[in-house]
Design a protein around this motif. Structure first.
Motif, short mmCIF file in Angstrom:
data_model
loop_
_atom_site.label_atom_id
_atom_site.label_comp_id
_atom_site.label_asym_id
_atom_site.label_seq_id
_atom_site.Cartn_x
_atom_site.Cartn_y
_atom_site.Cartn_z
N VAL A 2 -88.26 6.98 -17.56
CA VAL A 2 -87.84 7.94 -17.95
C VAL A 2 -88.34 8.34 -19.49
CG1 VAL A 2 -86.44 10.21 -18.38
CG2 VAL A 2 -86.24 8.35 -16.25
N PRO A 3 -89.21 9.39 -20.06
CA PRO A 3 -89.63 9.23 -21.55
C PRO A 3 -88.17 9.50 -22.13
CG PRO A 3 -91.01 10.74 -20.26
CD PRO A 3 -89.74 10.28 -19.03
N GLY A 4 -88.18 8.80 -23.36
CA GLY A 4 -87.06 8.81 -24.35
C GLY A 4 -87.43 8.23 -25.52
N PRO A 5 -86.78 8.64 -26.86
CA PRO A 5 -87.23 8.18 -27.96
C PRO A 5 -86.47 7.09 -28.36
CG PRO A 5 -85.41 9.78 -28.18
CD PRO A 5 -85.70 9.72 -26.79
N VAL A 6 -85.71 6.28 -27.49
CA VAL A 6 -84.93 5.09 -27.80
C VAL A 6 -85.68 4.00 -27.04
CG1 VAL A 6 -82.96 3.59 -27.64
CG2 VAL A 6 -82.67 5.94 -27.89
N SER A 7 -86.45 2.88 -27.78
CA SER A 7 -87.05 1.86 -27.26
C SER A 7 -86.42 0.86 -26.50
CB SER A 7 -88.01 1.39 -28.48
OG SER A 7 -86.87 0.60 -29.37
N ALA A 8 -85.10 0.53 -26.83
CA ALA A 8 -84.39 -0.61 -26.27
C ALA A 8 -83.36 -0.11 -25.25
CB ALA A 8 -83.59 -1.31 -27.34
N ILE A 9 -83.43 1.23 -24.85
CA ILE A 9 -82.67 1.73 -23.89
C ILE A 9 -83.43 2.70 -23.07
CG2 ILE A 9 -80.29 3.00 -23.19
CD1 ILE A 9 -79.19 2.14 -25.94
N ALA A 10 -83.44 2.65 -21.68
CA ALA A 10 -84.37 3.33 -20.84
C ALA A 10 -83.66 3.60 -19.54
CB ALA A 10 -85.69 3.06 -20.74
N ALA A 11 -84.09 4.55 -18.80
CA ALA A 11 -83.70 4.91 -17.59
C ALA A 11 -84.92 4.94 -16.69
CB ALA A 11 -82.89 6.40 -17.48
N TYR A 12 -84.83 4.40 -15.38
CA TYR A 12 -85.93 4.41 -14.69
C TYR A 12 -85.59 4.88 -13.18
CZ TYR A 12 -87.80 0.78 -17.78
OH TYR A 12 -88.51 -0.05 -18.82
N GLY A 13 -86.83 5.76 -12.74
CA GLY A 13 -86.74 6.30 -11.48
C GLY A 13 -86.18 7.66 -11.72
N SER A 14 -85.66 8.58 -10.54
CA SER A 14 -85.00 9.52 -10.37
C SER A 14 -83.89 9.59 -9.34
CB SER A 14 -86.11 10.81 -10.36
OG SER A 14 -86.87 10.41 -8.92
N GLY A 15 -83.30 10.94 -9.37
CA GLY A 15 -82.30 11.05 -8.23
C GLY A 15 -81.03 10.02 -8.34
N LEU A 16 -80.59 9.84 -7.27
CA LEU A 16 -79.39 8.84 -7.13
C LEU A 16 -79.60 7.33 -7.31
CD1 LEU A 16 -77.44 10.45 -4.13
CD2 LEU A 16 -76.90 10.54 -6.59
N SER A 17 -81.17 7.01 -7.14
CA SER A 17 -81.59 5.58 -7.23
C SER A 17 -81.91 5.19 -8.82
CB SER A 17 -82.44 5.17 -6.25
OG SER A 17 -83.75 6.21 -6.40
N ARG A 18 -81.67 6.26 -9.50
CA ARG A 18 -82.15 6.06 -11.04
C ARG A 18 -81.10 4.77 -11.50
NH1 ARG A 18 -80.53 10.48 -12.80
NH2 ARG A 18 -82.39 11.61 -12.64
#
Length: 350
Positions: A266-282
């Motif tokens: 998931v796009p975001g400005p923090v390089s060392a923390i990120a979410a992956y995927g969508s919905g309940l399986s994120r």
């Protein structure tokens, strides 16, 4: 038996009868059949931003390991939390977490989010929406939790009617949402809502938590209740979204990959923390720096984590958590997802 004694017994019999009636009335109400018109998923989603106020109680059943990064989550998902809630709309609300020695308040205004810690007598202002933040008590009110979960369950989720039940004195209509995402550990979401407004009154996620109103009103809260006012004797700290982002990037210098376990980042400005995927399986990945990373790995191991290559994995109810090391870097991975999905993500990070 004297006339006086007979009269005294008669009076006490009347008193005892009245007490019996008063005790029986709540029981009759509790066990009386509940009837309510059906409510739809769309009604619940549309009502999540209606004005309301009341008392909320959440009960979590997730026993989390003592990891440094989890903080308040341990209490939120593994214990009982009492809250007073005032909500006008998405940009004007207040949630007070109540405990025996005081309270911790969160205020949302159009300009910023304010928190007040009674015990520390400290106000904190955050200007703008942080790119990354941990879940907070305000996320677990029935309307907010229902909105997030029903949205993330996807339009293809199965919806079934549940028997009505009484919640906060209201005959509430029930529905069960069964997600079709096989990578999520959330198998069902049960919601009871006011059939007149669609406002969620109780949300139950089996294996995770239950949140309900104990008392609720559809009246909009007064302006003075929603206005944060710091006393002259209080401490005060302020930060902006860009300052928080810069601090996070400087603490853990890592560039996470563009995809993991078949999920796009998931796009975001923090390089060392990120979410992956969508919905309940994120799921979320955090690059944990230095010695804190080793402490995190040891804590998951000592908490009963099962070994995986260069790390450990634990499932706490519906929440899966993994910690893995790659060279000098340590990664914390967590989500309401299957252990197999986190194991695959951990393998790609290595």
């Amino acid at each position: 038996m004297s006339v006086v004694r007979r009269e005294a017994r008669r009076r006490w019999s009347v008193v005892a009868g009245l007490v019996g009636v008063l005790v029986a009335v709540p029981l009759v109400v509790a066990f009386a059949p509940v009837r309510a018109a059906a409510v739809t998923r769309d009604q619940v989603l549309a009502a999540s931003d209606r004005p309301y106020q009341g008392y909320v109680e959440t009960r979590g059943s997730v026993v989390l390991p003592d990891l440094p990064q989890l903080g308040e989550l341990v209490g939120l998902f593994g214990g009982t939390t009492s809250m007073r809630v005032w909500h006008r709309n998405t940009d004007a609300w207040r949630v007070a977490v109540l405990d025996p020695v005081g309270e911790r308040d969160t205020f949302r205004t159009p300009a910023a989010t304010f928190s007040w810690d009674y015990g520390r007598n400290l106000w904190t202002e955050t200007v703008g929406d942080p790119a990354v933040r941990a879940p907070r008590a305000a996320d677990l009110t029935p309307p907010e939790l229902a909105r997030r979960l029903l949205r993330d369950a996807g339009a293809d989720a199965e919806v079934r009617a549940l028997a009505p039940r009484r919640v906060a004195g209201i005959a509430a209509s029930g529905l069960r949402v069964v997600p079709k995402d096989r990578d999520s550990t959330i198998g069902a979401i049960d919601v009871w809502a006011d059939p007149r407004s669609g406002l969620p009154l109780l949300v139950d996620v089996p294996g995770a938590l239950t949140t309900r109103f104990l008392d609720v009103s559809a009246d909009a809260p007064a302006d003075d209740v929603l206005q944060p006012r710091a006393a002259a004797s209080s401490g005060f700290a302020s930060s902006t979204q860009s300052e928080i982002t810069s601090a996070l990037n400087s603490v853990a210098r890592a560039n996470l990959p563009g995809d993991l376990a078949g999920r796009a980042r998931v796009p975001g400005p923090v390089s060392a923390i990120a979410a992956y995927g969508s919905g309940l399986s994120r799921f979320v990945v955090i690059a944990v720096p230095g010695r804190l990373g080793q402490r995190t790995l040891n804590a998951l191991r000592d908490g009963g984590g099962a070994p995986i290559t260069q790390g450990y994995l634990i499932r706490a109810g519906v929440l899966s958590i993994a910690v893995t090391q790659a060279g000098r870097r340590t990664y914390l991975i967590a989500g309401f997802v299957t252990p197999a999905l986190l194991t695959a993500a951990a393998g790609q990070l290595r």
